[in-house]
Design a protein around this motif. Structure first.
Motif, PDB file in Angstrom:
ATOM      1  N   VAL A   8       0.768  -1.187   0.034  1.00 37.68           N
ATOM      2  CA  VAL A   8      -0.067  -0.118  -0.019  1.00 37.68           C
ATOM      3  C   VAL A   8       0.923   1.222   0.156  1.00 37.68           C
ATOM      4  CG1 VAL A   8      -1.961   1.198   1.326  1.00 37.68           C
ATOM      5  CG2 VAL A   8      -1.867  -1.253   1.372  1.00 37.68           C
ATOM      6  N   ARG A   9       0.930   2.066  -1.236  1.00 39.38           N
ATOM      7  CA  ARG A   9       1.436   3.264  -1.122  1.00 39.38           C
ATOM      8  C   ARG A   9       1.269   4.236  -0.497  1.00 39.38           C
ATOM      9  NH1 ARG A   9       0.839   4.024  -7.038  1.00 39.38           N
ATOM     10  NH2 ARG A   9       1.561   6.280  -6.397  1.00 39.38           N
ATOM     11  N   LEU A  10       1.762   5.145   0.180  1.00 38.95           N
ATOM     12  CA  LEU A  10       1.300   6.313   1.123  1.00 38.95           C
ATOM     13  C   LEU A  10       2.303   7.582   0.486  1.00 38.95           C
ATOM     14  CD1 LEU A  10       1.537   4.737   4.598  1.00 38.95           C
ATOM     15  CD2 LEU A  10      -0.475   5.224   3.337  1.00 38.95           C
ATOM     16  N   ASP A  11       2.183   7.808  -0.767  1.00 37.86           N
ATOM     17  CA  ASP A  11       2.937   8.843  -1.283  1.00 37.86           C
ATOM     18  C   ASP A  11       1.867   9.831  -1.564  1.00 37.86           C
ATOM     19  OD1 ASP A  11       2.149   7.539  -3.444  1.00 37.86           O
ATOM     20  OD2 ASP A  11       3.953   7.184  -4.239  1.00 37.86           O
ATOM     21  N   ALA A  14      -0.546   8.418  -4.612  1.00 42.09           N
ATOM     22  CA  ALA A  14      -1.593   7.694  -4.143  1.00 42.09           C
ATOM     23  C   ALA A  14      -2.610   8.390  -3.442  1.00 42.09           C
ATOM     24  CB  ALA A  14      -0.794   6.488  -3.355  1.00 42.09           C
ATOM     25  N   LEU A  15      -2.221   9.359  -2.276  1.00 42.90           N
ATOM     26  CA  LEU A  15      -3.410  10.055  -1.693  1.00 42.90           C
ATOM     27  C   LEU A  15      -4.035  11.069  -2.921  1.00 42.90           C
ATOM     28  CD1 LEU A  15      -1.216  11.349   1.250  1.00 42.90           C
ATOM     29  CD2 LEU A  15      -2.647   9.333   1.203  1.00 42.90           C
ATOM     30  N   GLY A  16      -3.628  11.609  -3.639  1.00 43.19           N
ATOM     31  CA  GLY A  16      -4.187  12.282  -4.554  1.00 43.19           C
ATOM     32  C   GLY A  16      -5.236  11.565  -5.421  1.00 43.19           C
ATOM     33  N   THR A  17      -4.857  10.098  -5.789  1.00 43.13           N
ATOM     34  CA  THR A  17      -5.797   9.162  -6.384  1.00 43.13           C
ATOM     35  C   THR A  17      -6.741   9.010  -5.562  1.00 43.13           C
ATOM     36  OG1 THR A  17      -3.985   8.216  -7.923  1.00 43.13           O
ATOM     37  CG2 THR A  17      -6.021   6.882  -7.506  1.00 43.13           C
ATOM     38  N   LEU A  18      -6.484   8.840  -4.226  1.00 50.14           N
ATOM     39  CA  LEU A  18      -7.529   8.318  -3.395  1.00 50.14           C
ATOM     40  C   LEU A  18      -8.604   9.349  -2.961  1.00 50.14           C
ATOM     41  CD1 LEU A  18      -5.789   5.997  -0.896  1.00 50.14           C
ATOM     42  CD2 LEU A  18      -7.493   5.318  -2.265  1.00 50.14           C
ATOM     43  N   ASP A  45       3.340  17.038   0.362  1.00 55.53           N
ATOM     44  CA  ASP A  45       3.679  16.933  -0.851  1.00 55.53           C
ATOM     45  C   ASP A  45       2.478  17.178  -1.994  1.00 55.53           C
ATOM     46  OD1 ASP A  45       6.375  16.563  -0.121  1.00 55.53           O
ATOM     47  OD2 ASP A  45       6.448  14.615  -0.662  1.00 55.53           O
ATOM     48  N   ALA A  46       1.252  16.490  -1.507  1.00 53.06           N
ATOM     49  CA  ALA A  46      -0.005  16.604  -2.205  1.00 53.06           C
ATOM     50  C   ALA A  46      -0.582  17.791  -2.123  1.00 53.06           C
ATOM     51  CB  ALA A  46      -0.901  15.550  -1.807  1.00 53.06           C
ATOM     52  N   GLY A  47       0.063  19.028  -1.366  1.00 53.15           N
ATOM     53  CA  GLY A  47      -0.558  20.312  -1.525  1.00 53.15           C
ATOM     54  C   GLY A  47      -1.366  20.713  -0.300  1.00 53.15           C
TER      55      GLY A  47
END
Length: 60
Positions: A8-11, A14-18, A45-47
């Motif tokens: 399970v990626r936590l970058d 991945a967060l932006g996709t979810l 990093d996702a803002g």
């Protein structure tokens, strides 16, 4: 998200996709220190602004 950390990626991508509008939301994180640091960094990093990141640490 469920599964082993290796699967399970936590970058940020991945967060932006979810959560496509994650930068406009509050993020709540609870977990062990390494997990919490990883998700905080990914959220930043996702803002997500720091004031919208809330966390609680715990240890097993």
């Amino acid at each position: 998200m469920t599964g082993p950390r290796e699967a399970v990626r936590l970058d940020a991508p991945a967060l932006g996709t979810l959560v496509p509008d994650i930068a406009d939301r509050d993020v709540f994180i609870c977990g062990p220190d390494d997990f919490t640091r990883t998700v905080i960094a990914a959220a930043r990093d996702a803002g997500v602004p720091a004031r919208h990141i809330h966390h609680e640490d715990f240890a097993f």
